[in-house]
Design a protein around this motif. Structure first.
Motif: not given
Length: 814
Positions: A92-97, A99-101
């Motif tokens: 998931t990506y919010n333009d800053f973070d 997050e990789i499963v």
């Protein structure tokens, strides 16, 4: 280790003040969930779109706890793929973070490598910059659209504080350390620079891929890439390549600008007792840089102010301190890095102090004293600086830490620490600190512990008040003489709230004989009694100027005249001179100013020249002859220039031969002063010289030439003046220069000269885009609106054309 009871009470109150902040405002070291091990990048650029295609292989391992997901910093990217061992991963990506499963749970020290394909979009990055670093795009495309015809295309990066995550995914924190590889693909005409060694270059058609590798660990913010049309001037220190990347125009002068680099590396290496830890040292000068310089490991970047011609370098290499500063960072900041931005002093205060160390070694004690004075004065004059501690765990924005406390005051604090522990222990302590924490991060307490272990001293009192406390002593000084016992008691009362502990040197002068006493102040009100044989002529407090403080004393003219002649430190002679020049109607004072023209410090000589009263009744021909001799022969060209400026105030035709000789000098500072001085005694000669100078020299001498042309009301020179007006108004540190260019701007704004109008608005557009982080685009728009109003008021033939030019420029910034 125990402290005195009063000290414990004082610092308990101080600590409660510092740490009584809300948890939301406290900025801790970033938690290490994963350790960044290695980063490999492949990048190429879309020059017109100002974007970068990237592939990243990021090697990580859990720091301590087991983990099955990882969060990377990736600012405003388009993420197209995330893989591990060729298998796609959910993210998931919010333009800053980002997050990789992970496909499984990883345990401590179990490494894995993520593959990420992405597009970097630096023009869309939104992150506030600072006064030191004007914005935080991370990756900068300079004139890649060809907008500025006087500038070649360049690409460069700026990572500090946490902006490198705008061009590669990483854990963007100073307490992380990584090795790296970068493959950079560019058109063949461009040169590239990155950290470490250039391993190979592979051409493919019109493009070439350069492979750079750094095998020793450094923090992510120190990663760098630079692209442009540069000449590479080669130098070396021992077997370490030292290269200077400059534009072709400045290639002949690169070694004059940067040529002291090998000697600096050698000096610092010897002084610290720690070998230069990296395999090369390159310096590159880029356009439109957002700061002064940056210590990217082995690939230091300088702003274009580093570019200087021989006529400037003969006066003063304005980049020399910065060159030393960035080299020293390769030990303090790159080899050992502050674990958090709160501990920035471990980087910047040391780099700042390196400038003093270099000047002390290369140019001597007086030169170093002048530099330290300038640094401390800048700190004292900075807004709100006295309320800020050096180490700050509470702040609104990390960029705010890059201020005159972290730099200037921090450097001066290290100078005090050197005095407290002694020279030998100071440099041995630095060696132990660098050795113990090499390729790691550290905090200020660890520096303290190294010194305590080495010296056996409890240094909490020093670190608590100077690193973790704010302000400095404000001391009221008074004296009590006992003529029967032949003693003098020096009373020191601290006016600020609370009190500081410190050693301080006091010189007692009996005629030319000086006795130095070093005492330790440990209370708000302290007194010290010294014997004397004859009534002291002067008592000089803080005589070595080691202590950062303000002194309040009651001295009379005779005290200052004696101090000007006999004080050991530049600071005290300067202070005395500024008082003595106020009383030049008295013969002794005037004579003291004349004598100051011989001072060892060239800045004292300049100050005396700038303030000497050659009109009063004590002005004798021998004083003027001395100044003429200085104009012709002083070993410092800046003093020659000041002497010519002083003679120019006399408006004496007999001085024309002096000015004529100066017009043929190699020094631009002397030439500029000579042109102005000549103008007031022989306008024709001054104007002829001004108009026949080469364009590159005229550009450098824009300030004196503007003074002449504005006074002459020479409209034909308005297009030339217009090219320098914006810089003169907003980028100069000299208030008279700002006033001059504001007047010039007004003259251009009201003129009918279309070329001048075009030049000034073009420059505003360029600088409006360059300094957008300072909101200069908005300033430029307001200035152009005023220009439109000025043109509307003018009934001149080119009015409508000029208005159209101004409005077209405004549209480029709106």
């Amino acid at each position: 280790m125990k402290l005195q009871h009063l000290v414990i009470i004082f610092f308990t109150l101080l600590y409660s003040s510092i740490f009584s902040q809300t948890p939301d405002n406290y900025k801790p070291e970033r938690e290490k969930i994963f350790d960044l091990v290695h980063t490999k990048l492949k990048v190429d650029f879309n020059f017109s779109d100002k974007t970068m295609n990237g592939e990243a292989w990021v090697t990580l391992k859990p720091h301590y706890y087991d983990a099955n997901k990882v969060v990377l910093d990736a600012n405003t990217m388009i993420i197209s793929e995330v893989k591990l061992n060729e298998k796609n991963l959910n993210f998931t990506y919010n333009d800053f973070d980002l997050e990789i499963v992970l496909p499984k749970t990883y345990t401590k020290n179990q490494e894995f490598t993520l593959y990420i394909k992405y597009l970097s979009q630096p023009e869309k990055v939104k992150d506030r910059g600072s006064k030191a670093i004007t914005d935080a795009k991370g990756l900068y495309f300079i004139n890649t659209d060809g907008f500025d015809k006087n500038k070649t295309a360049q690409i460069w990066t700026q990572g500090e504080t946490q902006a490198n995550s705008a061009w590669f995914p990483t854990i963007d924190a100073p307490n992380q350390k990584m090795t790296q590889e970068i493959e950079i693909t560019v058109p063949n005409k461009y040169v590239t620079l990155s950290n470490g060694a250039l391993i190979n270059q592979i051409k493919k058609g019109k493009n070439r891929t350069d492979y750079w590798k750094l095998e020793k660990k450094h923090a992510p913010y120190l990663a760098f890439i630079g692209v442009g049309e540069f000449e590479i001037i080669k130098d070396n220190y021992k077997n370490i390549p030292v290269d200077y990347y400059v534009e072709k125009e400045y290639a002949p002068y690169a070694k004059e600008i940067f040529g002291l680099t090998p000697e600096m590396i050698g000096f610092f290496e010897t002084k610290l007792g720690v070998d230069f830890p990296w395999n090369k040292y390159s310096q590159i000068v880029v356009r439109d840089y957002v700061s002064g310089a940056m210590e990217n490991t082995t690939a230091v970047v300088h702003g274009e102010q580093a570019y200087q011609k021989p006529g400037q370098l003969i006066d003063n290499n304005i980049q020399e301190n910065t060159i030393a500063h960035e080299i020293f960072h390769h030990w303090f900041g790159n080899l050992v890095t502050s674990e958090s931005w709160s501990n920035l002093a471990l980087n910047e205060s040391f780099a700042n102090y390196s400038e003093y160390l270099w000047r002390e070694y290369k140019y001597g004690k007086v030169n170093a004293e002048m530099h330290l004075f300038d640094q401390v004065e800048a700190y004292k004059n900075a807004q709100d600086a006295k309320n800020k501690s050096l180490v700050r765990f509470t702040y609104d924005d990390r960029e705010d830490l890059f201020d005159l406390v972290s730099y200037n005051k921090g450097g001066a604090i290290l100078h005090m620490l050197r005095k407290v522990v002694g020279d030998k222990a100071f440099f041995e302590g630095l060696k132990q600190y660098l050795t113990k924490y090499q390729y790691q991060s550290a905090e200020v307490h660890q520096l303290r512990l190294v010194f305590e272990e080495l010296t056996g001293k409890d240094l909490n009192w020093f670190f608590n008040q100077w690193f973790y406390g704010a302000g400095h002593p404000d001391i009221q000084v008074s004296y009590d003489y006992n003529t029967l016992r032949k003693t003098v008691t020096v009373n020191l009362f601290q006016l600020q709230a609370g009190y500081f502990q410190f050693p301080i040197s006091i010189d007692v002068f009996e005629g030319s004989k000086k006795t130095r006493h070093t005492v330790f102040v440990d209370a708000k009100d302290a007194s010290f009694t010294f014997p004397y044989n004859s009534q002291p002529n002067l008592i000089q407090i803080n005589s070595d100027n080691n202590l950062i403080c303000d002194l309040n004393e009651n001295k009379i003219l005779s005290d200052y005249i004696f101090q000007l002649k006999h004080a050991d430190n530049f600071v005290h002679r300067r202070e005395a001179l500024l008082e003595v020049v106020k009383k030049q109607e008295e013969k002794d004072a005037f004579n003291a100013v004349v004598e100051a023209l011989n001072d060892e410090s060239y800045k004292i000589r300049i100050l005396a020249l700038e303030n000497i009263d050659l009109i009063n009744k004590f002005s004798k021909r021998d004083a003027i002859n001395k100044i003429i001799n200085m104009a012709n022969n002083d070993k410092k060209t800046l003093v020659q220039a000041s002497a010519i400026g002083t003679l120019g105030k006399l408006i004496d035709v007999e001085l024309i031969p002096i000015f004529e000789k100066a017009l043929e000098t190699k020094s631009y500072s002397v030439l500029g002063r000579a042109l102005v001085s000549m103008y007031y005694v022989d306008k024709e000669k001054a104007l002829k010289k001004s108009k026949t100078l080469p364009d590159e020299v005229r550009k450098i001498l824009a300030t004196p030439l503007t003074r002449i042309f504005i006074e002459e009301k020479d409209d034909s020179e308005l297009p030339f003046i217009a090219k320098s007006v914006v810089s003169g108004m907003f980028l100069s540190n000299d208030e008279p220069t700002k006033i001059l260019f504001k007047s010039a701007f007004k003259q251009i704004s009201e003129s009918n000269n279309t070329e001048a109008i075009q030049n000034v608005v073009d420059d505003m557009v360029v600088k409006g885009k360059q300094y957008k982080g300072f909101n200069f685009d908005k300033v430029a728009i307001n200035l152009m609106r005023n220009m439109v109003n000025d043109q509307k008021k003018a009934d001149k033939p080119n009015r409508e054309k000029n208005i159209a030019i101004i409005k077209a420029a405004m549209a480029k910034l709106l």
